[in-house]
Scaffold this motif. Structure first.
Motif, PDB file in Angstrom:
ATOM      1  N   TRP A 135       0.710  -1.234  -0.051  1.00 12.90           N
ATOM      2  CA  TRP A 135       0.191   0.065  -0.070  1.00 12.90           C
ATOM      3  C   TRP A 135       0.896   1.469   0.029  1.00 12.90           C
ATOM      4  O   TRP A 135       0.300   2.436   0.033  1.00 12.90           O
ATOM      5  CB  TRP A 135      -0.914  -0.179   1.078  1.00 12.90           C
ATOM      6  CG  TRP A 135      -0.298  -0.138   2.325  1.00 12.90           C
ATOM      7  CD1 TRP A 135       0.277   0.973   3.466  1.00 12.90           C
ATOM      8  CD2 TRP A 135      -0.045  -1.290   3.197  1.00 12.90           C
ATOM      9  NE1 TRP A 135       0.910   0.259   4.332  1.00 12.90           N
ATOM     10  CE2 TRP A 135       0.765  -0.915   4.278  1.00 12.90           C
ATOM     11  CE3 TRP A 135      -0.292  -2.878   2.950  1.00 12.90           C
ATOM     12  CZ2 TRP A 135       1.108  -2.084   5.371  1.00 12.90           C
ATOM     13  CZ3 TRP A 135       0.252  -3.810   3.780  1.00 12.90           C
ATOM     14  CH2 TRP A 135       0.753  -3.194   4.985  1.00 12.90           C
ATOM     15  N   ASN A 136       2.163   1.163   0.112  1.00  9.19           N
ATOM     16  CA  ASN A 136       3.015   2.276  -0.076  1.00  9.19           C
ATOM     17  C   ASN A 136       3.520   2.384  -1.386  1.00  9.19           C
ATOM     18  O   ASN A 136       4.625   1.864  -1.633  1.00  9.19           O
ATOM     19  CB  ASN A 136       4.207   2.125   1.084  1.00  9.19           C
ATOM     20  CG  ASN A 136       5.133   3.413   0.982  1.00  9.19           C
ATOM     21  OD1 ASN A 136       5.171   4.044  -0.062  1.00  9.19           O
ATOM     22  ND2 ASN A 136       5.822   3.540   2.144  1.00  9.19           N
ATOM     23  N   VAL A 137       2.995   3.017  -2.267  1.00 10.43           N
ATOM     24  CA  VAL A 137       3.070   3.252  -3.543  1.00 10.43           C
ATOM     25  C   VAL A 137       4.391   4.254  -3.957  1.00 10.43           C
ATOM     26  O   VAL A 137       4.552   4.439  -5.153  1.00 10.43           O
ATOM     27  CB  VAL A 137       2.189   3.361  -4.419  1.00 10.43           C
ATOM     28  CG1 VAL A 137       0.844   2.394  -4.231  1.00 10.43           C
ATOM     29  CG2 VAL A 137       1.436   4.872  -4.152  1.00 10.43           C
ATOM     30  N   ALA A 138       5.021   4.604  -2.859  1.00  9.51           N
ATOM     31  CA  ALA A 138       6.128   5.607  -3.301  1.00  9.51           C
ATOM     32  C   ALA A 138       7.107   4.940  -4.374  1.00  9.51           C
ATOM     33  O   ALA A 138       7.426   3.864  -3.788  1.00  9.51           O
ATOM     34  CB  ALA A 138       6.814   6.174  -2.175  1.00  9.51           C
ATOM     35  N   LYS A 139       7.574   5.512  -5.471  1.00 12.84           N
ATOM     36  CA  LYS A 139       8.542   5.137  -6.377  1.00 12.84           C
ATOM     37  C   LYS A 139      10.029   5.365  -5.995  1.00 12.84           C
ATOM     38  O   LYS A 139      10.782   4.971  -6.487  1.00 12.84           O
ATOM     39  CB  LYS A 139       8.203   5.162  -7.736  1.00 12.84           C
ATOM     40  CG  LYS A 139       7.972   6.556  -8.457  1.00 12.84           C
ATOM     41  CD  LYS A 139       7.491   6.591  -9.720  1.00 12.84           C
ATOM     42  CE  LYS A 139       7.016   7.661 -10.222  1.00 12.84           C
ATOM     43  NZ  LYS A 139       6.859   7.739 -11.659  1.00 12.84           N
ATOM     44  N   ASP A 140       9.888   6.396  -5.128  1.00  8.68           N
ATOM     45  CA  ASP A 140      11.470   7.048  -4.626  1.00  8.68           C
ATOM     46  C   ASP A 140      12.230   5.855  -4.129  1.00  8.68           C
ATOM     47  O   ASP A 140      11.710   5.142  -3.074  1.00  8.68           O
ATOM     48  CB  ASP A 140      11.321   8.176  -3.945  1.00  8.68           C
ATOM     49  CG  ASP A 140      12.690   8.635  -3.635  1.00  8.68           C
ATOM     50  OD1 ASP A 140      13.752   7.940  -3.358  1.00  8.68           O
ATOM     51  OD2 ASP A 140      12.755  10.068  -3.481  1.00  8.68           O
ATOM     52  N   PRO A 141      13.629   5.517  -4.468  1.00  7.70           N
ATOM     53  CA  PRO A 141      14.065   4.248  -3.933  1.00  7.70           C
ATOM     54  C   PRO A 141      14.902   4.481  -2.563  1.00  7.70           C
ATOM     55  O   PRO A 141      15.609   3.747  -2.185  1.00  7.70           O
ATOM     56  CB  PRO A 141      15.151   3.983  -5.137  1.00  7.70           C
ATOM     57  CG  PRO A 141      15.409   5.310  -5.890  1.00  7.70           C
ATOM     58  CD  PRO A 141      14.116   5.982  -5.552  1.00  7.70           C
ATOM     59  N   HIS A 142      14.642   5.883  -1.956  1.00  6.69           N
ATOM     60  CA  HIS A 142      15.364   6.222  -0.804  1.00  6.69           C
ATOM     61  C   HIS A 142      14.110   6.265   0.326  1.00  6.69           C
ATOM     62  O   HIS A 142      13.048   6.394   0.030  1.00  6.69           O
ATOM     63  CB  HIS A 142      15.863   7.496  -0.991  1.00  6.69           C
ATOM     64  CG  HIS A 142      16.717   7.224  -2.010  1.00  6.69           C
ATOM     65  ND1 HIS A 142      16.695   7.838  -3.188  1.00  6.69           N
ATOM     66  CD2 HIS A 142      18.261   6.921  -1.940  1.00  6.69           C
ATOM     67  CE1 HIS A 142      17.958   7.774  -3.868  1.00  6.69           C
ATOM     68  NE2 HIS A 142      18.963   7.335  -3.302  1.00  6.69           N
ATOM     69  N   LEU A 143      14.703   6.129   1.590  1.00 10.54           N
ATOM     70  CA  LEU A 143      13.650   6.592   2.613  1.00 10.54           C
ATOM     71  C   LEU A 143      13.049   7.725   2.690  1.00 10.54           C
ATOM     72  O   LEU A 143      13.614   8.618   2.291  1.00 10.54           O
ATOM     73  CB  LEU A 143      14.769   6.439   3.947  1.00 10.54           C
ATOM     74  CG  LEU A 143      13.873   6.310   5.286  1.00 10.54           C
ATOM     75  CD1 LEU A 143      13.237   5.069   5.394  1.00 10.54           C
ATOM     76  CD2 LEU A 143      14.939   6.355   6.378  1.00 10.54           C
TER      77      LEU A 143
END
Length: 187
Positions: A36-44
């Motif tokens: 459910w966390n759809v962030a595509k940034d590969p960082h924290l």
């Protein structure tokens, strides 16, 4: 937002040299995040907004919060304190609920209990997914916009206020005087 330290922490399985067979759960973009966390940034990622509502958390819990939690002798007092101060803040700060505007959505629906629900958004989204009421894509191309790779509740357009309340009650518990987050404040 991304700070100096979080820019060094990656959630890309390739950077950890993990084989696909070693990665059991990822988001739609293949990152080591909850579905459910759809962030595509590969960082924290860190945030101070949960479902469109600003939180009072400005930093991760420190030793003092854990020390205070461990000094409670009553289990209910311990649980309430630990949930919101020593544990919940982590989900709020790095959880994947910062790109969702429930505040606007609830306002459009004239749903009056939105802030109570919004500030518990991480847990609600997690339980909606686990219960099957919300579905998240298993794979999205890197250039897929967030809105197209987001989770959806099948049939949501047909949910009335009672159905919506029931779904959230199942996912988060009763919203009444016992709710821990009321009017943006921890009880």
């Amino acid at each position: 937002t991304r700070g100096a330290v979080s820019s060094l922490v990656t959630v890309d399985p390739a950077a950890w040299e993990l084989n696909a067979s070693e990665v059991f759960t990822t988001n739609g973009y293949g990152m080591l995040r909850s579905p459910w966390n759809v962030a595509k940034d590969p960082h924290l990622i860190r945030a101070n907004v949960t479902m469109g509502y600003y939180t009072s958390y400005i930093a991760s819990p420190r030793c003092a919060e854990f020390y205070m939690a461990m000094n409670y002798s009553d289990i209910l007092d311990f649980t309430r304190f630990a949930q919101s101060n020593a544990h919940g803040a982590i989900h709020t700060i790095i959880g994947g609920v910062s790109n969702v505007d429930w505040k606007g959505w609830f306002g459009d629906l004239n749903f009056t209990r939105g802030e109570e629900i919004g500030l518990q958004g991480f847990g609600i989204v997690k339980r909606l997914w686990r219960s099957g009421k919300m579905e998240c894509p298993s794979a999205c191309a890197a250039d897929t916009p967030l809105a197209e790779c987001g989770c959806k509740c099948p049939g949501l357009a047909n949910w009335d206020d009672d159905t919506l309340t029931e779904a959230f009650r199942d996912a988060a518990g009763a919203f009444n005087e016992s709710t821990w987050y009321m009017n943006g404040k921890d009880r």
